[in-house]
Design a protein around this motif. Structure first.
Motif, mmCIF file in Angstrom:
data_model
loop_
_atom_site.group_PDB
_atom_site.id
_atom_site.type_symbol
_atom_site.label_atom_id
_atom_site.label_comp_id
_atom_site.label_asym_id
_atom_site.label_seq_id
_atom_site.Cartn_x
_atom_site.Cartn_y
_atom_site.Cartn_z
ATOM 1 N N LYS A 66 0.802 -1.228 0.000
ATOM 2 C CA LYS A 66 0.000 0.000 0.000
ATOM 3 C C LYS A 66 0.832 1.274 0.000
ATOM 4 O O LYS A 66 0.331 2.334 -0.386
ATOM 5 C CB LYS A 66 -1.020 -0.005 1.141
ATOM 6 C CG LYS A 66 -0.448 0.141 2.521
ATOM 7 C CD LYS A 66 -1.584 0.197 3.530
ATOM 8 C CE LYS A 66 -1.015 0.366 4.924
ATOM 9 N NZ LYS A 66 -2.025 0.108 5.944
ATOM 10 N N SER A 67 2.095 1.169 0.425
ATOM 11 C CA SER A 67 2.912 2.391 0.434
ATOM 12 C C SER A 67 3.611 2.636 -0.897
ATOM 13 O O SER A 67 4.295 3.640 -1.080
ATOM 14 C CB SER A 67 3.937 2.315 1.567
ATOM 15 O OG SER A 67 4.763 1.188 1.340
ATOM 16 N N ARG A 68 3.458 1.731 -1.844
ATOM 17 C CA ARG A 68 4.079 1.938 -3.165
ATOM 18 C C ARG A 68 3.428 3.119 -3.873
ATOM 19 O O ARG A 68 2.235 3.361 -3.718
ATOM 20 C CB ARG A 68 3.927 0.676 -4.026
ATOM 21 C CG ARG A 68 4.797 -0.472 -3.577
ATOM 22 C CD ARG A 68 4.446 -1.734 -4.349
ATOM 23 N NE ARG A 68 4.755 -1.599 -5.783
ATOM 24 C CZ ARG A 68 5.835 -2.090 -6.365
ATOM 25 N NH1 ARG A 68 6.728 -2.759 -5.650
ATOM 26 N NH2 ARG A 68 6.029 -1.925 -7.658
ATOM 27 N N ALA A 69 4.225 3.812 -4.661
ATOM 28 C CA ALA A 69 3.735 5.013 -5.339
ATOM 29 C C ALA A 69 2.503 4.702 -6.176
ATOM 30 O O ALA A 69 2.501 3.741 -6.949
ATOM 31 C CB ALA A 69 4.825 5.595 -6.228
ATOM 32 N N GLY A 70 1.470 5.492 -5.996
ATOM 33 C CA GLY A 70 0.289 5.424 -6.858
ATOM 34 C C GLY A 70 -0.705 4.340 -6.516
ATOM 35 O O GLY A 70 -1.797 4.298 -7.085
ATOM 36 N N VAL A 71 -0.354 3.441 -5.590
ATOM 37 C CA VAL A 71 -1.259 2.324 -5.307
ATOM 38 C C VAL A 71 -2.483 2.827 -4.541
ATOM 39 O O VAL A 71 -2.370 3.592 -3.588
ATOM 40 C CB VAL A 71 -0.532 1.212 -4.531
ATOM 41 C CG1 VAL A 71 -1.533 0.197 -3.973
ATOM 42 C CG2 VAL A 71 0.470 0.515 -5.437
ATOM 43 N N HIS A 72 -3.658 2.422 -4.966
ATOM 44 C CA HIS A 72 -4.919 2.903 -4.396
ATOM 45 C C HIS A 72 -5.575 1.859 -3.498
ATOM 46 O O HIS A 72 -5.889 2.122 -2.355
ATOM 47 C CB HIS A 72 -5.846 3.291 -5.558
ATOM 48 C CG HIS A 72 -7.201 3.762 -5.134
ATOM 49 N ND1 HIS A 72 -8.228 2.911 -4.795
ATOM 50 C CD2 HIS A 72 -7.710 5.015 -5.019
ATOM 51 C CE1 HIS A 72 -9.301 3.614 -4.466
ATOM 52 N NE2 HIS A 72 -9.013 4.889 -4.598
ATOM 53 N N SER A 73 -5.777 0.649 -4.011
ATOM 54 C CA SER A 73 -6.469 -0.362 -3.220
ATOM 55 C C SER A 73 -6.299 -1.742 -3.842
ATOM 56 O O SER A 73 -5.819 -1.864 -4.968
ATOM 57 C CB SER A 73 -7.976 -0.043 -3.130
ATOM 58 O OG SER A 73 -8.529 0.124 -4.422
ATOM 59 N N ALA A 74 -6.676 -2.742 -3.081
ATOM 60 C CA ALA A 74 -6.767 -4.098 -3.621
ATOM 61 C C ALA A 74 -8.215 -4.531 -3.471
ATOM 62 O O ALA A 74 -8.846 -4.269 -2.450
ATOM 63 C CB ALA A 74 -5.843 -5.051 -2.877
ATOM 64 N N VAL A 75 -8.746 -5.154 -4.513
ATOM 65 C CA VAL A 75 -10.166 -5.518 -4.504
ATOM 66 C C VAL A 75 -10.313 -7.007 -4.799
ATOM 67 O O VAL A 75 -9.992 -7.461 -5.898
ATOM 68 C CB VAL A 75 -10.946 -4.729 -5.585
ATOM 69 C CG1 VAL A 75 -12.440 -5.052 -5.511
ATOM 70 C CG2 VAL A 75 -10.702 -3.235 -5.462
#
Lengths: 152, 749
Positions: free
Chosen positions: B254-263
């Motif tokens: 989740k701290s990676r650049a640009g990552v929003h969510s996992a669904v």
């Protein structure tokens, strides 16, 4: 943030340096004529010119082309009467059309190097995949473009 | 759950600006798009406005005609051929014709006004022609009546030609655009007759496709090219077949650049799995690759290709349900002077369209929009409505250009997945794209593998007196139809074998359905892609055993067939004619050097009436080097022309293009399974046919006949592979009984 020169214009892009050029062109700059097909340099859908040479942008890190001149299909099309484009339309090459920008970029680079390619040259150099199978028309269009170039 | 909206035509002209096309968001449209004959976003009309005179036709104030096409453009140039069928009757000026997709939303709002929206089974022309011709003819008559009213003259005096209405006695003229508004209100007492083929003036001409420039210039919008304001991107991984997602650790990425969510994607059958959403697809994909995911592999975790094919082989040893039982095979084989037998095998195939599957979706409380290239936009409306509980009237499918169709595009989970992800994003649009590896390893609609055993008995003179074909195969969409079948469609696993074009007195066809864990579905030419490889190779083996020329042997067997083994009155004669034609054009019988050989095969689609047939014959000529390398020398095709072909230009391209598709698969392509998963992932291990593989020579001859042909986009897939393999046999003496050919050593000394 770094700067890429694409089709004669400078673009400041804020992506990781190892992002493939393909995705910077498509998703960051918004030039979607360059296509994704395989991501491993097998199919050639993503072919662009880097300083006039055909390169597969899916395996070209964006950071590696800083300072280079990148040309995409959108840049080529600025000259709507480009002989390769004219030949492509006269021969009615595309079926689904998805791979065609990559084919055209590969062919343009070949013709820049070798204005009168033989069939063997074409077989060796044009390795892009067309799943629709327009190869017969592509070959005819290459020879037609070659003739148009010779006429000037 | 469909609501039929009753709108009169005038009302619709007004309201179409709001709901038609359903664009709630402004995509950037370049200034030159207006000049195109098809919008670069093909779900939008090339020009705004105009009179909505019919669900199929809009007449512009500039006298242009925009034709709504209810089929999907995936390389067959359907925008052009379907527009031609309307233009033929409408008598409009072809140079003013534009095309746009028919809107699946309107289809449901207006009681399924567009009929068959699925693009498959070669049906665009076959099932669309009469409807399109009738729509064009009807509007032409209304325009003529409008001009008659305008001038207060008898309608019989009005001629409609090239978008101009002329009052013959006085020479006065009006354009279609000038009378369209008046024509909207006109209702015909009786619909006009449509033209027969002898009256065509546009159909049959070599027309440049309307979208050729868009495609050559890289300006056609494929699903993958859709860009919306505030859009997110999703990369996905699907669960193993029969398994499901157990856990995933979003915290790790989740701290990676640009990552929003996992669904997690659940409740969507075999399409389930996990998605990672980010501000670019590359960031989503790379984050997905490093996110820890645990799968429950389900019951198939240990299964592989060997298990699947062992099950087929086991069934080949057992007598199967008799689907066809003509005469007495058992007695005839006992009496035969000579017997021939062998087991055939065909591999699983992937579609591997150049554009990996994708879908963009936006879901709000009362409206759903999806953008994708799809072969079934109407089905996509239903799926999206079901998943979101938004009524179908508020679901919009914006069909794009398809970067390859070949069966099942749009119905392989793309919409279900994108909508599932979009539901979690509070109205933000998301573009979900499969990687090439996902597309190869989990395409959800594999062309199924299978086997066939044959046993033939020949009389002393080589005449076949007995034939058994026993199939054991993975199930193709639906189980095999059993005895008494006069079903509307014969099961794909046996089609082409159920009714032979050859006179063999005692014929028995048995069929074992052996369901594997692999989801299967339509591939170009469906099941006949392998049933005809089996049959036409077997006939060749019988000819060889009989010591007869394989082409002459076919002629003998066709002559020996009953008339009712052919679909229509002239079909048997057409088979013989096609064989004669291909014999001549291919120089059949002319000596060839060692290592070079010719092979022949034929087919006619063998559909159940009234779906129609297309008679084809192929001769392949190949050279096999001593090292076993195959070179394609030459292909000669005879292709049924029927009464007319809409655009011979497009059909010739389809004919040539079936070589790369079919020979590429027969030569090199094989999807295999290990530990419940597909092994191959990309074009390095699932190799594609390329320019350098092309034959040196391709000849095409059209054969005029009395029928309307069944189709033209996949007719040669069935006979091409056996003609190719029969040529390899003629060149090397090595019989190819299993595909792909690359698994065989063809070297010779």
């Amino acid at each position: 943030m770094f700067t890429l020169r694409v089709n004669g214009k400078a673009h400041n892009v804020d992506v990781e340096l190892d992002t493939p050029l393909l995705w910077v062109l498509r998703d960051t700059i918004g030039l979607t004529g360059t296509k994704y097909g395989c991501g491993v340099s097998e199919c050639g859908c993503c072919t662009v010119h880097i300083n006039g040479q055909a390169k597969r942008s899916c395996v070209t890190p964006a950071g590696s082309v800083v300072g280079a001149e990148v040309t995409t299909i959108e840049g080529l099309v600025e000259n709507r009467s480009h002989p390769v484009l004219s030949a492509w339309i006269e021969e009615g090459v595309p079926q689904c059309g998805y791979c065609q920008p990559g084919q055209i970029m590969a062919v343009t680079a070949l013709l820049n190097r070798k204005p009168k390619p033989t069939d063997a040259d074409i077989d060796r150099d044009i390795t892009n995949i067309c799943r629709c199978g327009t190869y017969a028309e592509i070959r005819k269009a290459i020879h037609r473009a070659s003739a148009l170039i010779a006429k000037g | 759950m469909t609501t039929k909206l009753e709108m009169d035509r005038r009302q619709f002209v007004v309201s179409t600006a709001i709901v038609g096309g359903g664009m709630a968001f402004g995509l950037a449209v370049s200034p030159d798009a207006a000049a195109q004959q098809v919008n670069r976003q093909p779900w939008l009309p090339p020009t705004e406005g105009g009179i909505d005179i019919s669900p199929w036709i809009v007449i512009g104030g500039d006298n242009s005609v925009t034709i709504r096409v209810n089929q999907s453009e995936m390389g067959q140039h359907v925008f052009t051929s379907n527009a031609m069928m309307i233009c033929e009757e409408l008598e409009c000026d072809w140079s003013t014709v534009r095309a746009v997709y028919a809107d699946a939303n309107r289809h449901f709002r207006e009681n399924r006004v567009y009929g068959r929206m699925a693009t498959n089974a070669s049906a665009s022309v076959r099932e669309g022609r009469v409807i399109y011709q009738a729509a064009g003819a009807s509007v032409r008559e209304r325009l003529r009546m409008a001009a008659a009213q305008e001038w207060n003259v008898p309608v019989a005096d009005i001629e409609a030609k090239k978008s101009i209405l002329t009052h013959r006695p006085t020479g006065r003229t009006l354009t279609y655009g000038q009378v369209a508004a008046r024509a909207v209100a006109i209702k015909l007492d009786k619909e006009p007759e449509i033209k027969t083929a002898d009256k065509f003036t546009l159909i049959g001409s070599r027309v440049q496709p309307l979208d050729i420039e868009l495609k050559a210039f890289g300006q056609a919008t494929f699903g993958i090219d859709v860009r919306l304001p505030n859009m997110l991107y999703a990369a996905i991984r699907q669960a193993p077949y029969g398994g499901k997602l157990k856990s995933f650790d979003f915290d790790a990425i989740k701290s990676r650049a640009g990552v929003h969510s996992a669904v997690p994607m659940e409740g969507i059958a075999e399409f389930g799995g996990i998605a990672v959403v980010a501000d670019s697809w590359w960031r989503a994909k790379t984050a997905l690759e490093v996110m820890p995911i645990e799968w429950d592999p389900g019951p198939n975790a240990k299964l592989g290709s060997k298990d699947i094919f062992d099950a087929f082989k086991k069934k080949l040893g057992e007598e199967g349900p008799g689907v066809v039982n003509d005469g007495d095979f058992a007695a005839a084989i006992r009496a035969a002077a000579k017997t021939v037998e062998g087991d055939y095998e065909a591999s699983y195939q992937s579609h591997s369209r150049m554009e990996p599957l994708n879908c963009t979706a936006q879901v709000t409380a009362n409206r759903v929009d999806v953008w994708l290239g799809t072969q079934g936009p109407d089905g996509n409306v239903t799926s999206a409505a079901n998943l979101t509980k938004v009524p179908m009237e508020n679901v919009y499918v914006h069909n794009c250009f398809l970067g390859g169709g070949f069966g099942g595009r749009g119905g392989s989970g793309e919409v279900e997945q994108a909508v599932t992800i979009a539901k979690t994003l509070n109205g933000r649009p998301v573009k979900m794209l499969w990687s090439r590896e996902e597309d190869t390893r989990h395409e959800n609609r594999y062309h199924p593998g299978g086997m066939a055993r044959f046993r033939a008995g020949l009389a002393a003179d080589g005449t076949p007196t007995a034939l058994l074909i026993r199939r054991a195969h993975d199930v193709y969409n639906s189980p095999t139809n059993l005895p008494g079948m006069k079903a509307p469609a014969v099961a794909n696993s046996i089609r082409g074998l159920h009714l032979l074009p050859y006179g063999i007195a005692n014929y028995r066809l048995e069929s074992h359905d052996v369901k594997s864990f692999v989801p299967t579905g339509s591939w170009r030419a469906t099941g006949t892609g392998y049933t005809i490889f089996f049959l036409e190779s077997m006939i060749d083996e019988m000819a060889h055993a009989a010591g007869k020329d394989p082409l002459a042997y076919r002629r003998q067997l066709i002559n020996a067939a009953r008339a009712d083994q052919f679909e229509d009155a002239t079909a048997k004669a057409d088979w013989l004619r096609a064989l004669d034609m291909v014999e001549k054009m291919s120089d059949w019988g002319k000596p060839l050097p060692k290592g070079t050989g010719r092979g022949v095969a034929m087919f006619d689609r063998r559909a159940i009436p009234p779906r129609g047939i297309t008679v084809t014959a192929v001769v392949a000529q190949v050279t096999v080097t001593k090292a076993g390398q195959i070179v394609l020398d030459r292909f000669d095709f005879v292709h049924d022309f029927g009464q007319a072909i809409i655009n011979p230009n497009a059909v010739e391209r389809q004919i040539r293009a079936q070589i790369p598709w079919t020979i590429g698969a027969a030569m090199n392509q094989e999807i295999t399974f290990s530990n419940g998963r597909v092994v191959e992932g990309n074009f390095d291990d699932y190799p594609m046919f390329r320019m350098s593989d092309m034959p040196k020579e391709i000849n095409i001859a059209f054969m005029k006949s009395n029928r309307w042909i069944a189709g033209a986009g996949e007719e040669l897939v069935p006979p091409l592979a056996p003609a190719f393999c029969n040529a390899i046999f003629a060149a090397t003496g090595k019989r190819i009984r299993s595909l792909p050919v690359r698994n065989h050593d063809l070297s010779w000394a």
